[in-house]
Design an enzyme around this catalytic site. Structure first.
Site, PDB file in Angstrom:
ATOM      1  N   ASP A 276      -5.205  -7.127  13.585  1.00 47.75           N
ATOM      2  CA  ASP A 276      -4.493  -8.398  13.521  1.00 47.75           C
ATOM      3  C   ASP A 276      -3.137  -8.273  14.197  1.00 47.75           C
ATOM      4  O   ASP A 276      -2.574  -7.177  14.299  1.00 47.75           O
ATOM      5  CB  ASP A 276      -4.334  -8.862  12.076  1.00 47.75           C
ATOM      6  CG  ASP A 276      -3.726  -7.794  11.174  1.00 47.75           C
ATOM      7  OD1 ASP A 276      -2.535  -7.921  10.857  1.00 47.75           O
ATOM      8  OD2 ASP A 276      -4.432  -6.837  10.801  1.00 47.75           O
TER       9      ASP A 276
ATOM     10  N   MET B  90      -0.610   0.951   5.613  1.00 48.55           N
ATOM     11  CA  MET B  90      -0.212   1.201   4.234  1.00 48.55           C
ATOM     12  C   MET B  90      -0.433   2.639   3.774  1.00 48.55           C
ATOM     13  O   MET B  90      -0.254   2.929   2.580  1.00 48.55           O
ATOM     14  CB  MET B  90      -0.966   0.250   3.295  1.00 48.55           C
ATOM     15  CG  MET B  90      -0.590  -1.204   3.473  1.00 48.55           C
ATOM     16  SD  MET B  90      -1.393  -2.255   2.228  1.00 48.55           S
ATOM     17  CE  MET B  90      -0.644  -3.840   2.608  1.00 48.55           C
TER      18      MET B  90
ATOM     19  N   GLU C 232     -13.922   1.819   7.462  1.00 51.45           N
ATOM     20  CA  GLU C 232     -13.140   2.528   8.468  1.00 51.45           C
ATOM     21  C   GLU C 232     -13.624   3.961   8.694  1.00 51.45           C
ATOM     22  O   GLU C 232     -13.334   4.540   9.745  1.00 51.45           O
ATOM     23  CB  GLU C 232     -11.665   2.528   8.064  1.00 51.45           C
ATOM     24  CG  GLU C 232     -11.028   1.144   8.148  1.00 51.45           C
ATOM     25  CD  GLU C 232      -9.684   1.080   7.461  1.00 51.45           C
ATOM     26  OE1 GLU C 232      -8.659   1.270   8.148  1.00 51.45           O
ATOM     27  OE2 GLU C 232      -9.644   0.835   6.232  1.00 51.45           O
TER      28      GLU C 232
END
Length: 228
Positions: free
Chosen positions: A195, A171, A12
């Site tokens: 997703d 998260m 990322e």
């Protein structure tokens, strides 16, 4: 001005790290901090590891060791709002935990008036300018991000929607925002979707992660170019 850029995983943040000039590397608390410049702005970038405590550790180190003036969260997220598709991007207006009792934030340190951490208004304004002045391949929405470490099943999704009505879930972001709040450091989060409710699972996440990360990093880079 020195900007901290945080993502959970190497995939990322690597697209951004690769473009840092005069890059140096420091290690603190078993984390790698990449120091240099992008668009003539001093930056410190890292991947913090997944989940809230790891993200909080990295954020406090950025503030204490590197005297960061602003923090940008980049990376990926799971869609909650049905209007979001894979590859779309969410820019945070506000961030909230979905797995922390409200009174922990409002009745104890840091004695917040609400449970929501608000993104910096100047960074938000600059992001709106970027979206208005550029053409992107994905949809970009401004709204609420929720953070928690529980696996989100169908019941959990319904409860989160009912209570918070967010665009997406991750998260880390709320814990980063929490550390920024107590240190009075401006922050914003830019997360792209890997997703959705209809397309989910580890395989879906892994196959979309790098693509989605690049979409977030592209906006981060334009934001830095406006900040210089």
């Amino acid at each position: 001005m020195r900007i901290g850029i945080i993502a959970p995983s190497e995939d990322e943040i690597r697209p951004f790290i690769n473009e840092i000039s005069n890059r140096k590397l420091e290690y603190h608390a078993m984390l790698k901090f990449y120091i240099g410049k992008y668009a003539d702005i001093e930056v410190v970038a890292l991947y913090c590891g997944v989940c809230k405590v790891n993200a909080a550790i990295a954020t406090q180190i950025l503030i204490d060791k590197f005297q960061i003036t602003n923090i940008i969260v980049t990376g990926v997220a799971g869609a909650i709002d049905k209007s979001l598709g894979i590859g779309d991007t969410v820019i945070s207006r506000e961030v909230v935990y979905h797995d922390v009792a409200e009174e922990i934030l409002t009745e104890y340190h840091p004695w917040m008036k609400t449970i929501y951490f608000e993104s910096d208004k100047n960074l938000l304004s600059l992001c709106r300018t970027i979206v208005n002045d550029n053409i992107f391949s994905q949809n970009i929405l401004f709204g609420k991000i929720v953070t928690g470490e529980a696996f989100i099943d169908d019941k959990g999704r319904s409860e989160i929607i009912s209570k918070y009505d967010p665009l997406c879930v991750d998260m880390e972001t709320a814990s980063i925002a929490h550390v920024c709040y107590v240190n009075q450091i401006p922050f914003i989060a830019i997360r792209s979707i890997t997703d959705t409710e209809d397309e989910s699972g580890v395989d879906v996440f892994e196959s979309n992660c790098l693509m989605a990360a690049n979409k977030s990093v592209a906006i981060v880079k334009k934001l830095l170019e406006l900040l210089k």
